[in-house]
Each structure stands twice: as C-alpha cells, then as structure tokens.
Design a protein around this motif. Structure first.
Motif, PDB file in Angstrom:
ATOM      1  N   PRO A  74       0.818  -1.233   0.000  1.00 44.56           N
ATOM      2  CA  PRO A  74       0.000   0.000   0.000  1.00 44.56           C
ATOM      3  C   PRO A  74       0.843   1.270   0.000  1.00 44.56           C
ATOM      4  O   PRO A  74       0.478   2.267  -0.639  1.00 44.56           O
ATOM      5  CB  PRO A  74      -0.812  -0.125   1.296  1.00 44.56           C
ATOM      6  N   GLU A  75       1.968   1.239   0.705  1.00 51.56           N
ATOM      7  CA  GLU A  75       2.823   2.423   0.761  1.00 51.56           C
ATOM      8  C   GLU A  75       3.479   2.694  -0.590  1.00 51.56           C
ATOM      9  O   GLU A  75       3.555   3.852  -1.039  1.00 51.56           O
ATOM     10  CB  GLU A  75       3.887   2.251   1.837  1.00 51.56           C
ATOM     11  N   PHE A  76       3.934   1.634  -1.260  1.00 52.01           N
ATOM     12  CA  PHE A  76       4.557   1.841  -2.567  1.00 52.01           C
ATOM     13  C   PHE A  76       3.525   2.304  -3.595  1.00 52.01           C
ATOM     14  O   PHE A  76       3.817   3.151  -4.443  1.00 52.01           O
ATOM     15  CB  PHE A  76       5.263   0.569  -3.040  1.00 52.01           C
ATOM     16  N   GLU A  77       2.311   1.777  -3.505  1.00 56.12           N
ATOM     17  CA  GLU A  77       1.255   2.242  -4.403  1.00 56.12           C
ATOM     18  C   GLU A  77       1.008   3.738  -4.195  1.00 56.12           C
ATOM     19  O   GLU A  77       0.806   4.493  -5.162  1.00 56.12           O
ATOM     20  CB  GLU A  77      -0.038   1.469  -4.174  1.00 56.12           C
ATOM     21  N   ARG A  78       1.045   4.179  -2.949  1.00 53.18           N
ATOM     22  CA  ARG A  78       0.863   5.602  -2.661  1.00 53.18           C
ATOM     23  C   ARG A  78       2.001   6.426  -3.261  1.00 53.18           C
ATOM     24  O   ARG A  78       1.779   7.531  -3.788  1.00 53.18           O
ATOM     25  CB  ARG A  78       0.796   5.811  -1.150  1.00 53.18           C
ATOM     26  N   MET A  79       3.226   5.898  -3.227  1.00 51.39           N
ATOM     27  CA  MET A  79       4.355   6.595  -3.833  1.00 51.39           C
ATOM     28  C   MET A  79       4.162   6.739  -5.345  1.00 51.39           C
ATOM     29  O   MET A  79       4.502   7.771  -5.938  1.00 51.39           O
ATOM     30  CB  MET A  79       5.659   5.853  -3.532  1.00 51.39           C
ATOM     31  N   ILE A  80       3.612   5.717  -5.961  1.00 50.44           N
ATOM     32  CA  ILE A  80       3.356   5.766  -7.405  1.00 50.44           C
ATOM     33  C   ILE A  80       2.320   6.840  -7.716  1.00 50.44           C
ATOM     34  O   ILE A  80       2.472   7.626  -8.666  1.00 50.44           O
ATOM     35  CB  ILE A  80       2.908   4.377  -7.918  1.00 50.44           C
ATOM     36  N   ARG A  81       1.276   6.917  -6.901  1.00 45.62           N
ATOM     37  CA  ARG A  81       0.265   7.964  -7.089  1.00 45.62           C
ATOM     38  C   ARG A  81       0.857   9.344  -6.859  1.00 45.62           C
ATOM     39  O   ARG A  81       0.564  10.294  -7.600  1.00 45.62           O
ATOM     40  CB  ARG A  81      -0.914   7.745  -6.136  1.00 45.62           C
TER      41      ARG A  81
ATOM     42  N   ALA B 174       3.707  10.318  -7.514  1.00 43.46           N
ATOM     43  CA  ALA B 174       4.536  10.689  -8.670  1.00 43.46           C
ATOM     44  C   ALA B 174       3.692  11.177  -9.839  1.00 43.46           C
ATOM     45  O   ALA B 174       4.238  11.629 -10.844  1.00 43.46           O
ATOM     46  CB  ALA B 174       5.395   9.502  -9.100  1.00 43.46           C
ATOM     47  N   GLY B 175       2.370  11.077  -9.708  1.00 41.88           N
ATOM     48  CA  GLY B 175       1.484  11.590 -10.747  1.00 41.88           C
ATOM     49  C   GLY B 175       0.664  10.550 -11.479  1.00 41.88           C
ATOM     50  O   GLY B 175      -0.151  10.895 -12.348  1.00 41.88           O
ATOM     51  N   PHE B 176       0.840   9.275 -11.155  1.00 35.03           N
ATOM     52  CA  PHE B 176       0.125   8.219 -11.874  1.00 35.03           C
ATOM     53  C   PHE B 176      -1.304   8.069 -11.357  1.00 35.03           C
ATOM     54  O   PHE B 176      -1.590   8.270 -10.175  1.00 35.03           O
ATOM     55  CB  PHE B 176       0.873   6.888 -11.751  1.00 35.03           C
ATOM     56  N   GLU B 177      -2.184   7.677 -12.274  1.00 36.47           N
ATOM     57  CA  GLU B 177      -3.594   7.442 -11.944  1.00 36.47           C
ATOM     58  C   GLU B 177      -3.913   5.963 -12.158  1.00 36.47           C
ATOM     59  O   GLU B 177      -3.127   5.221 -12.748  1.00 36.47           O
ATOM     60  CB  GLU B 177      -4.495   8.301 -12.847  1.00 36.47           C
ATOM     61  N   ASN B 178      -5.088   5.571 -11.679  1.00 37.43           N
ATOM     62  CA  ASN B 178      -5.575   4.192 -11.874  1.00 37.43           C
ATOM     63  C   ASN B 178      -4.538   3.160 -11.440  1.00 37.43           C
ATOM     64  O   ASN B 178      -4.290   2.170 -12.138  1.00 37.43           O
ATOM     65  CB  ASN B 178      -5.974   3.959 -13.338  1.00 37.43           C
ATOM     66  N   THR B 179      -3.910   3.420 -10.294  1.00 39.33           N
ATOM     67  CA  THR B 179      -2.869   2.504  -9.808  1.00 39.33           C
ATOM     68  C   THR B 179      -3.500   1.200  -9.332  1.00 39.33           C
ATOM     69  O   THR B 179      -4.652   1.147  -8.901  1.00 39.33           O
ATOM     70  CB  THR B 179      -2.072   3.145  -8.665  1.00 39.33           C
ATOM     71  N   ARG B 180      -2.694   0.143  -9.412  1.00 39.43           N
ATOM     72  CA  ARG B 180      -3.173  -1.185  -9.043  1.00 39.43           C
ATOM     73  C   ARG B 180      -2.012  -2.011  -8.516  1.00 39.43           C
ATOM     74  O   ARG B 180      -0.873  -1.835  -8.954  1.00 39.43           O
ATOM     75  CB  ARG B 180      -3.800  -1.869 -10.263  1.00 39.43           C
TER      76      ARG B 180
ATOM     77  N   ILE C 209       1.465 -11.633  -5.813  1.00 35.42           N
ATOM     78  CA  ILE C 209       1.710 -12.992  -6.290  1.00 35.42           C
ATOM     79  C   ILE C 209       2.301 -13.780  -5.127  1.00 35.42           C
ATOM     80  O   ILE C 209       3.184 -13.297  -4.419  1.00 35.42           O
ATOM     81  CB  ILE C 209       2.688 -12.993  -7.485  1.00 35.42           C
ATOM     82  N   MET C 210       1.789 -14.992  -4.927  1.00 36.48           N
ATOM     83  CA  MET C 210       2.244 -15.863  -3.833  1.00 36.48           C
ATOM     84  C   MET C 210       2.165 -15.130  -2.484  1.00 36.48           C
ATOM     85  O   MET C 210       3.122 -15.077  -1.718  1.00 36.48           O
ATOM     86  CB  MET C 210       3.658 -16.383  -4.096  1.00 36.48           C
ATOM     87  N   GLY C 211       0.997 -14.552  -2.234  1.00 37.98           N
ATOM     88  CA  GLY C 211       0.757 -13.915  -0.956  1.00 37.98           C
ATOM     89  C   GLY C 211       1.553 -12.656  -0.713  1.00 37.98           C
ATOM     90  O   GLY C 211       1.703 -12.225   0.432  1.00 37.98           O
ATOM     91  N   GLY C 212       2.057 -12.039  -1.784  1.00 31.29           N
ATOM     92  CA  GLY C 212       2.849 -10.824  -1.634  1.00 31.29           C
ATOM     93  C   GLY C 212       4.344 -11.060  -1.653  1.00 31.29           C
ATOM     94  O   GLY C 212       5.119 -10.134  -1.429  1.00 31.29           O
ATOM     95  N   LEU C 213       4.762 -12.289  -1.921  1.00 25.27           N
ATOM     96  CA  LEU C 213       6.198 -12.542  -2.082  1.00 25.27           C
ATOM     97  C   LEU C 213       6.758 -11.604  -3.140  1.00 25.27           C
ATOM     98  O   LEU C 213       7.818 -10.991  -2.974  1.00 25.27           O
ATOM     99  CB  LEU C 213       6.436 -14.002  -2.482  1.00 25.27           C
ATOM    100  N   VAL C 214       6.018 -11.490  -4.243  1.00 24.01           N
ATOM    101  CA  VAL C 214       6.303 -10.483  -5.264  1.00 24.01           C
ATOM    102  C   VAL C 214       4.988  -9.789  -5.597  1.00 24.01           C
ATOM    103  O   VAL C 214       3.909 -10.297  -5.259  1.00 24.01           O
ATOM    104  CB  VAL C 214       6.949 -11.075  -6.535  1.00 24.01           C
ATOM    105  N   ALA C 215       5.066  -8.646  -6.240  1.00 22.24           N
ATOM    106  CA  ALA C 215       3.850  -7.927  -6.614  1.00 22.24           C
ATOM    107  C   ALA C 215       4.098  -7.171  -7.907  1.00 22.24           C
ATOM    108  O   ALA C 215       5.213  -6.718  -8.190  1.00 22.24           O
ATOM    109  CB  ALA C 215       3.438  -6.960  -5.505  1.00 22.24           C
ATOM    110  N   ILE C 216       3.029  -7.055  -8.694  1.00 23.38           N
ATOM    111  CA  ILE C 216       3.040  -6.247  -9.906  1.00 23.38           C
ATOM    112  C   ILE C 216       2.299  -4.953  -9.600  1.00 23.38           C
ATOM    113  O   ILE C 216       1.106  -4.976  -9.269  1.00 23.38           O
ATOM    114  CB  ILE C 216       2.380  -6.973 -11.093  1.00 23.38           C
ATOM    115  N   HIS C 217       2.998  -3.838  -9.692  1.00 23.37           N
ATOM    116  CA  HIS C 217       2.410  -2.518  -9.490  1.00 23.37           C
ATOM    117  C   HIS C 217       2.232  -1.857 -10.847  1.00 23.37           C
ATOM    118  O   HIS C 217       3.085  -1.991 -11.722  1.00 23.37           O
ATOM    119  CB  HIS C 217       3.327  -1.647  -8.627  1.00 23.37           C
TER     120      HIS C 217
END
Length: 247
Positions: free
Chosen positions: A215-222, A224-230, A234-242
C-alpha cells in the motif's frame, strides 16, 4: 528527526549517505552480473521466469510501441517484450549488467534492442517519449525511489503505462516465517556456493525487507502523478506487480 536523518537512505539494514548507496549498489551488481541469472534460478527455483512471463502479459506490449525497460540489465524482460514486436530500450545504471544482456542477445540472435547506461533518477530521454515504462526487481535498489518514479512519469506519453515487478511483503501466515528463514539464512549461503559472493546476496535480501509495503509503494506511485494505480500480489505478496497510468 534531525537533518542528518533526511540525508540517509537504506542499504540493506544500514542507513548510509545517498551517494554511498549508489556506489555500493553499483559494486553489488558488478559483482553478481556474470552469475545473476543462474542465481535467480537457484534462489527462486525457477519461479522468477513465471513471474516475468506474467508481468509481461500484464504490460501487453504492442507491435511498434516504444518501451523503456529500466534496470533491464541482462535482458530478461526486454527479450520477452521484443518477441511481441515492441521497440525496447534497455536501460541500466550498471554497464556490467548491460554487457551481460548484450552478450545474451547476441547469443540468441535477438536484434533491434537499444542499450543505454542510465540513472533511473536522472534519465537523459526527453519528456513524453515512451508508451510504456517497465522495471523488474530494480526499483528497490534505486537510491531515491520517489525521484525515479517522477522520471518514469515524465518520459511516458499521455496514456502511457508504468509497470513494476518487485519483491514485497509476504502476508500468508506460515509461509512468511518459512520465507524469512530461507531468505535470511539460506540465500546468502547459496550466493556463496554458486556465485562466490555471500555479502552481495545478503544485501539483496535485506533490501527486500526495507522496501515499502504494497500500500505504501502504491501511494508513492500515485504521488509521482500516476492514476488508476493497481497492485497484484503474487504468492501472498512474495512479489507484486504494481501499475499506473499517465493521464
């Protein structure tokens, strides 16, 4: 918090000066470049290949699109996107990693890629040049992540998309404890046996622990100016696609 606290960044579990992190991360990847892909297989049991396939399927590179693959080093993501017809620029701050990627491309007969030594925080490209910006397992090694995200936003065209694949925080009970033991105790030893480099792989594991939760990294992406973040764990958060869009 003192002024000095603002002038430090994390290097694994250490807090050091930003310029020192940039230099030390560079040394880490120069050390591991020749064994990087072998170690990825050893550490993940080959799972990193499936994660990268999934990542590229989410990016959906199209024929003729201009894609910047930042921290693209050995070419794993770029090769997959080029196979779909995208015009890929592979950028990395570490020339040793790029050299490995260029050699791999030549061995596989993959042509048409552009290779460039770039600092993610200060890209030399003009604004609004790329249709997509990708970075896989690289953002956590950037000294100033917020600045790299702003640069990603700058070089994207309007309607362009940002995709990041990165290790994250495991949320599955039981698996989290097992993974913590494996990563902290065993990965450095695997690095010592396979790559002859225990310290570099200890840093790489510690850098995962210091990386912001999803959630914190998603907020950093927003921010920076990005919209419609997601975020796609994967595997319970072992890795994630932002992901996010420049609109």
């Amino acid at each position: 918090m003192t002024h000095a606290d603002h002038d430090t960044v994390s290097f694994g579990y250490e807090d050091i000066a930003p310029d020192e992190k940039t230099a030390r991360v560079g040394a880490v990847f120069s050390n591991v470049a020749s064994k990087y892909d072998i170690m990825n297989d050893a550490m993940s049991g080959g799972m990193h290949r499936l994660w990268k396939d999934r990542f590229v399927s989410r990016v959906k590179p199209q024929y003729g699109e201009a894609v910047l693959d930042m921290a693209g080093g050995t070419g794993d993501i770029a090769f997959r996107m080029a196979a779909r017809g995208a015009e890929v620029t592979v950028a990395d701050i570490n020339q040793d990693m790029l050299d490995v990627g260029i050699e791999r491309a030549m061995e596989r007969g993959i042509t048409g890629l552009s290779w460039s030594c770039q600092n993610a925080e200060e890209l030399t490209y003009p604004s609004r040049q790329f249709d997509a910006y990708t970075i896989a397992f690289g953002i956590r090694n950037v000294t100033r992540i917020d600045q790299a995200l702003k640069e990603a936003h700058r070089v994207l065209k309007y309607g362009g998309r940002f995709f990041c694949l990165e290790f994250s925080t495991v949320e599955w009970p039981g698996f989290k404890e097992a993974y913590d033991f494996y990563s902290h105790k065993l990965v450095p030893q695997i690095g010592k046996m396979v790559a002859g480099d225990e310290d570099s792989y200890r840093y790489l594991i510690e850098s995962i622990r210091r990386f912001p939760p999803m959630p914190e990294f998603e907020r950093m992406i927003r921010d920076a100016g990005f919209e419609n973040t997601r975020v796609e764990p994967i595997m319970g958060g072992l890795v994630a696609i932002h992901s996010g869009w420049k609109v």
